[in-house]
Design an enzyme around this catalytic site. Structure first.
Site, PDB file in Angstrom:
ATOM      1  N   VAL A 116       0.866  -1.168   0.000  1.00  0.00           N
ATOM      2  CA  VAL A 116       0.000   0.000   0.000  1.00  0.00           C
ATOM      3  C   VAL A 116       0.908   1.224   0.000  1.00  0.00           C
ATOM      4  O   VAL A 116       2.102   1.117   0.344  1.00  0.00           O
ATOM      5  CB  VAL A 116      -0.924  -0.014   1.246  1.00  0.00           C
ATOM      6  CG1 VAL A 116      -0.117   0.132   2.534  1.00  0.00           C
ATOM      7  CG2 VAL A 116      -2.014   1.050   1.154  1.00  0.00           C
ATOM      8  N   ASN A 124       1.747  -1.400  10.033  1.00  0.00           N
ATOM      9  CA  ASN A 124       2.446  -1.902  11.219  1.00  0.00           C
ATOM     10  C   ASN A 124       1.746  -1.468  12.507  1.00  0.00           C
ATOM     11  O   ASN A 124       0.704  -0.817  12.479  1.00  0.00           O
ATOM     12  CB  ASN A 124       3.923  -1.468  11.202  1.00  0.00           C
ATOM     13  CG  ASN A 124       4.091   0.050  11.332  1.00  0.00           C
ATOM     14  OD1 ASN A 124       3.156   0.788  11.643  1.00  0.00           O
ATOM     15  ND2 ASN A 124       5.295   0.533  11.083  1.00  0.00           N
ATOM     16  N   PHE A 125       2.341  -1.824  13.645  1.00  0.00           N
ATOM     17  CA  PHE A 125       1.740  -1.515  14.940  1.00  0.00           C
ATOM     18  C   PHE A 125       2.240  -0.187  15.511  1.00  0.00           C
ATOM     19  O   PHE A 125       2.004   0.129  16.660  1.00  0.00           O
ATOM     20  CB  PHE A 125       1.980  -2.668  15.916  1.00  0.00           C
ATOM     21  CG  PHE A 125       1.060  -3.836  15.696  1.00  0.00           C
ATOM     22  CD1 PHE A 125       0.148  -4.205  16.668  1.00  0.00           C
ATOM     23  CD2 PHE A 125       1.085  -4.562  14.519  1.00  0.00           C
ATOM     24  CE1 PHE A 125      -0.714  -5.281  16.469  1.00  0.00           C
ATOM     25  CE2 PHE A 125       0.234  -5.626  14.311  1.00  0.00           C
ATOM     26  CZ  PHE A 125      -0.675  -5.989  15.285  1.00  0.00           C
ATOM     27  N   VAL A 127       4.914   1.209  16.632  1.00  0.00           N
ATOM     28  CA  VAL A 127       5.873   1.433  17.711  1.00  0.00           C
ATOM     29  C   VAL A 127       7.054   2.217  17.151  1.00  0.00           C
ATOM     30  O   VAL A 127       7.635   1.852  16.125  1.00  0.00           O
ATOM     31  CB  VAL A 127       6.344   0.107  18.320  1.00  0.00           C
ATOM     32  CG1 VAL A 127       7.317   0.363  19.469  1.00  0.00           C
ATOM     33  CG2 VAL A 127       5.148  -0.718  18.800  1.00  0.00           C
ATOM     34  N   TRP A 537       7.578  -9.245  12.248  1.00  0.00           N
ATOM     35  CA  TRP A 537       7.621  -8.583  10.942  1.00  0.00           C
ATOM     36  C   TRP A 537       8.658  -7.466  10.872  1.00  0.00           C
ATOM     37  O   TRP A 537       8.385  -6.373  10.417  1.00  0.00           O
ATOM     38  CB  TRP A 537       6.234  -8.057  10.560  1.00  0.00           C
ATOM     39  CG  TRP A 537       5.130  -8.999  10.903  1.00  0.00           C
ATOM     40  CD1 TRP A 537       5.082 -10.348  10.621  1.00  0.00           C
ATOM     41  CD2 TRP A 537       3.932  -8.708  11.617  1.00  0.00           C
ATOM     42  NE1 TRP A 537       3.918 -10.895  11.103  1.00  0.00           N
ATOM     43  CE2 TRP A 537       3.194  -9.917  11.720  1.00  0.00           C
ATOM     44  CE3 TRP A 537       3.401  -7.545  12.151  1.00  0.00           C
ATOM     45  CZ2 TRP A 537       1.959  -9.988  12.354  1.00  0.00           C
ATOM     46  CZ3 TRP A 537       2.178  -7.623  12.789  1.00  0.00           C
ATOM     47  CH2 TRP A 537       1.470  -8.824  12.888  1.00  0.00           C
ATOM     48  N   HIS A 538       9.899  -7.815  11.241  1.00  0.00           N
ATOM     49  CA  HIS A 538      10.992  -6.841  11.181  1.00  0.00           C
ATOM     50  C   HIS A 538      12.170  -7.372  10.355  1.00  0.00           C
ATOM     51  O   HIS A 538      13.323  -7.313  10.800  1.00  0.00           O
ATOM     52  CB  HIS A 538      11.485  -6.506  12.592  1.00  0.00           C
ATOM     53  CG  HIS A 538      10.484  -5.803  13.439  1.00  0.00           C
ATOM     54  ND1 HIS A 538      10.568  -5.752  14.816  1.00  0.00           N
ATOM     55  CD2 HIS A 538       9.368  -5.101  13.123  1.00  0.00           C
ATOM     56  CE1 HIS A 538       9.555  -5.065  15.303  1.00  0.00           C
ATOM     57  NE2 HIS A 538       8.811  -4.654  14.294  1.00  0.00           N
ATOM     58  N   HIS A 585      12.144  -1.522  17.030  1.00  0.00           N
ATOM     59  CA  HIS A 585      11.280  -1.659  15.859  1.00  0.00           C
ATOM     60  C   HIS A 585      11.937  -0.836  14.751  1.00  0.00           C
ATOM     61  O   HIS A 585      12.190   0.366  14.927  1.00  0.00           O
ATOM     62  CB  HIS A 585       9.877  -1.172  16.184  1.00  0.00           C
ATOM     63  CG  HIS A 585       9.172  -2.054  17.171  1.00  0.00           C
ATOM     64  ND1 HIS A 585       7.984  -2.687  16.900  1.00  0.00           N
ATOM     65  CD2 HIS A 585       9.508  -2.430  18.425  1.00  0.00           C
ATOM     66  CE1 HIS A 585       7.612  -3.407  17.938  1.00  0.00           C
ATOM     67  NE2 HIS A 585       8.533  -3.268  18.885  1.00  0.00           N
TER      68      HIS A 585
END
Length: 608
Positions: A116, A124-125, A127, A537-538, A585
Site C-alpha cells: 500500500v 504496522n503496529f 511502535v 515482521w521486522h 522496531h
C-alpha cells in the site's frame, strides 16, 4: 473484532467517495515525453523519504512506483487500534509465507509486508523506537563511515519527528522527554492517547521491582533499557505513515508523479561506464497479464521495495548469486552472492494471563460487543478520541540478560553493546495469537516477549524468473543456542513481571493455552516457543551495507552510501541495507537512514 470490522467497512464506503488524490493508477497515465531524473521503487520509510526530499528541488523530476493501492480515505488504515486487522492475509498485505521453520515444529508462518502507499508503515503496529546508541555506532564501524554513528545521526531526528500532544490532553510529564524530540519534523509521534486499565500497574511494577524492571522516562534517548511509555507513529488520533508524512503532503508538486497499483518487474541495464554496468531503467506492469512498460532515468534508480522484495527484484534483474540465477537459466550480470542472504528478524512469543474484570480486555470487547464497538468508532469518527486512537499497548520494555548470567560462559553476545536490549516486552489488553483464533469466552492480558538481538540468520531467494511469483523466505528462527536461551529468559522474566504485587486483583494467573506451561521447566518453555513463536515482521539485512571496497562477496551488497556494488546508477534505501538488525522496531532507523542518504544524493557527494 468482527463487529468493529463491519462498522469500519461502512465508514470506508462513505469516506472513499469523497477521496481525491493526485495519483496515477495505471502506467498508461504517465505523462508523455516527461524525462525523470529518479525513479523510486516503493513508498515505505525508505522510499517515501527519498521521494519527498529529492522532489524538494523543483528542477528534479521524480517518479515513484508503488505496487499497492493508495491509502487515502481508507479508515482501517487511519485508526491506530485497527492495526491487528491489517495483516496477515488482508487487502494491503503482500501475503507472503515462509518455508517450514525447522526449529518451530516445522510450521509455515505468514509473513506480512505492506502492499500500500506507505509500505509496511501503513499496516504496522506503529511502535516508534530509535534504538540504542550502540546499534548506530556499530553501523558506523561496519561501514567505515562515522556519519552513521549515533552522534552523527542525531540531527536527522529533527527532520523526522513532529511530537504532538495526546488526544485526551493529559499531562505527559514523566512519560516522555520533549527536549530530545522535534516538533517540526514530518512524522507525527505521540504517547498514549487514551488510558488502558493496565497502565498504572505496568508503571507500579517498575517501582516495586526496580532492579529487574527499572523505569525509563524516554527510550529514544539512546539508552532504551527499562520499562516506560511507548511512543507511536500516530497523532491527532490517526496513524502517521511514510505516505501521510512524506508523500501525501507534497503530491501537488508538479515534478513528483506517484504511480500506484503497479509492480516493478525488472531493473534494466542501460549501458556501461568504464566497463561497469549502468542500471538506470525499470520495467513495470499493472499485473501479470497486463502490458509491460519501461522507462529510463537520467540519474538513478532507487530501490526501496523492502527486505523481501528488494533482493527478489535484484535477482530478477541479474544482480545476485550466480549459482541461484544459473539454476533458473537466468543471466548473471553481476555476481553478488550476498543478495538475499543474512535475513534477520525478530521472533515474538506470547505469555497469556487471565483478567479479573472482562471490561479490561479491550480487544475482546471490540470483537464481542457490537454496541461498544460502534460507540468507540463513533467517538473516533466524531472527535478522534477514545481507545481507537491508541495502538495495542501504551508501554514498552527493553531488557538485557544480566552480565553474570551463565550463558555468557559459552556464548558470544550478539547485541551491539551494553546499551542494547536482548528482549522486549509489549503489553496488550486482549488475546494475541497468530496460531489460533481468540476464544469466544474468557478475558485476557497478553505480555508479548520479543527477541530483539537474535543471532540466527536466514535468507530470501527466488524459485522462478516470474516477477509475480512469491519469493522463498526462510527467517530460520531460533536456530542458535543463544536465541533459544534468550527467548526462554524472556518468558521467565515476563512471568516474574506479571507476578508482582501490583497485579493482585487484576490478573488471575496464567491463562488460555499458556496456563499449562511450567515456566520453571526448560522443556515446557522450549516446547511453548517451538509451538507459538512467530515473526513480529521486522526483516532486515538482505542487501546489507558494507565498506566502499570494490570487491563483491565480502558480506555486503551496497556501499556505505547505499549504492549497489559493481554497478552504477542504482541505490538501495530500505530495511534490507541495515548491516545488523536494530534492537528496536526498525521503522525509525530506516527513516533516519533514508534522510541521510537523501542528503548525500542531493549534495552530489560521492563517498565511494
Amino acid at each position: 473484532m468482527a463487529s468493529l470490522r463491519l462498522a469500519v467497512e461502512i465508514a470506508f464506503v462513505l469516506l472513499a467517495a469523497a477521496t481525491n488524490a493526485a495519483l496515477l493508477t495505471d502506467p498508461s497515465q504517465l505523462p508523455a515525453n516527461k524525462v525523470y531524473d529518479y525513479v523510486v521503487v516503493g513508498t515505505g520509510p525508505g522510499g517515501g523519504v527519498i521521494a519527498s526530499r529529492l522532489s524538494e528541488d523543483p528542477n528534479t523530476n521524480v517518479l515513484v512506483i508503488e505496487a499497492g493501492p493508495s491509502d487515502q480515505g481508507v479508515t482501517s488504515l487511519q485508526i491506530p487500534l485497527l492495526a491487528p486487522q491489517l495483516q496477515p492475509n488482508q487487502a494491503f498485505d503482500w501475503n507472503f509465507t515462509t518455508v517450514p521453520q525447522k526449529n518451530l515444529d516445522n510450521r509455515t508462518l505468514q509473513y506480512p509486508r505492506g502492499r500500500v502507499l506507505g509500505g509496511s508503515s501503513g499496516i504496522n503496529f506503529m511502535v516508534y523506537t530509535r534504538g540504542p546508541q550502540d546499534d548506530f555506532d556499530r553501523y558506523a564501524s561496519v561501514s567505515g563511515d562515522d556519519g552513521w554513528s549515533w552522534n552523527s545521526t542525531l540531527p536527522y531526528w529533527n527532520k523526522i519527528e513532529r511530537l504532538v500532544p495526546p488526544r485526551d490532553g493529559h499531562n505527559t510529564n514523566g512519560e516522555i522527554a520533549p527536549a530530545i524530540h522535534s516538533t517540526s519534523g514530518a512524522l507525527n509521534i505521540s504517547v498514549q492517547n487514551a488510558p488502558f486499565a493496565q497502565d498504572p500497574l505496568v508503571i507500579e511494577t517498575t517501582q516495586e521491582l526496580p532492579t529487574e524492571f527499572p523505569f525509563n522516562e524516554d527510550m529514544n534517548s539512546g539508552y532504551p533499557l527499562g520499562i516506560g511509555w511507548m511512543q507511536g507513529t500516530y497523532g491527532n488520533g490517526m496513524r502517521s505513515s511514510a505516505s501521510t508524512a512524506y508523500i501525501e503532503p507534497v503530491l501537488s508538486r508538479p515534478n513528483l508523479d506517484v504511480l500506484v497499483e503497479t509492480t516493478v518487474t525488472k531493473l534494466i541495464q542501460t549501458g556501461e561506464a568504464s566497463g561497469t554496468p549502468l542500471f538506470r531503467g525499470v520495467q513495470f506492469a499493472s499485473s501479470a497479464t497486463s502490458p509491460k512498460y519501461a522507462l529510463n532515468v537520467t540519474r538513478e534508480v532507487i530501490l526501496s521495495a523492502g527486505a523481501v522484495n528488494t533482493p527478489q527484484l535484484l535477482m530478477l534483474s541479474g544482480l545476485g548469486p550466480s549459482k541461484t540465477l544459473s539454476s533458473l537459466n537466468m543471466k548473471t550480470i553481476v555476481d553478488l552472492p550476498d543478495v538475499g542472504q543474512h535475513l534477520t528478524d525478530h521472533p515474538f512469543l506470547r505469555t497469556l494471563f487471565g483478567l479479573v474484570n472482562p471490561d479490561d480486555d479491550i480487544l475482546e470487547s471490540l470483537a464481542r460487543n457490537a454496541t461498544f464497538a460502534n460507540d468507540v468508532l463513533n467517538e473516533w469518527a466524531s472527535e478522534r478520541q477514545g481507545v481507537l486512537t491508541d495502538s495495542t499497548g501504551n508501554q514498552v520494555g527493553w531488557l538485557r540478560i544480566p552480565d553474570d548470567d551463565s550463558i555468557w560462559k559459552t556464548e558470544q553476545d550478539p547485541s551491539s553493546g551494553p546499551t542494547a536490549p536482548h528482549f522486549e516486552f509489549l503489553f496488550v489488553p486482549g488475546f494475541v495469537s497468530e496460531t489460533e483464533t481468540a476464544p469466544t469466552t474468557g478475558s485476557f492480558f497478553t505480555l508479548l516477549t520479543v527477541l530483539v538481538s537474535p543471532s540466527s540468520g536466514g535468507s530470501v531467494t527466488i524459485a522462478s524468473a516470474d516477477p509475480f511469483a512469491k519469493p522463498v523466505i526462510d527467517p530460520n528462527f531460533l536456530d542458535t543456542t543463544f536465541d533459544v536461551y534468550a527467548i526462554r529468559a524472556a518468558v521467565r522474566s515476563a512471568a516474574r513481571f506479571a507476578a508482582a504485587g501490583a497485579w493482585n486483583g487484576f490478573l488471575t494467573g496464567q491463562a488460555g493455552p499458556f496456563a499449562n506451561v511450567d515456566v520453571g521447566s526448560d522443556e515446557d518453555v522450549d516446547a511453548w516457543a517451538r509451538a507459538q513463536s512467530w515473526t513480529i515482521w521486522h526483516p532486515v539485512a538482505t542487501a546489507r551495507m558494507g565498506t566502499c571496497a570494490q570487491t563483491v562477496g565480502n558480506g555486503a551488497v551496497v556501499n556505505l552510501d547505499a549504492t549497489v556494488k559493481g554497478v552504477q546508477g542504482l541505490r538501495v534505501v530500505d530495511a534490507s541495507i541495515l548491516p545488523y538488525i536494530p534492537a528496536a522496531h526498525p521503522q525509525a532507523v530506516i527513516y533516519a537512514f533514508a534522510e541521510r542518504v537523501a542528503d548525500l544524493i542531493k549534495s552530489g557527494q560521492s563517498i565511494c
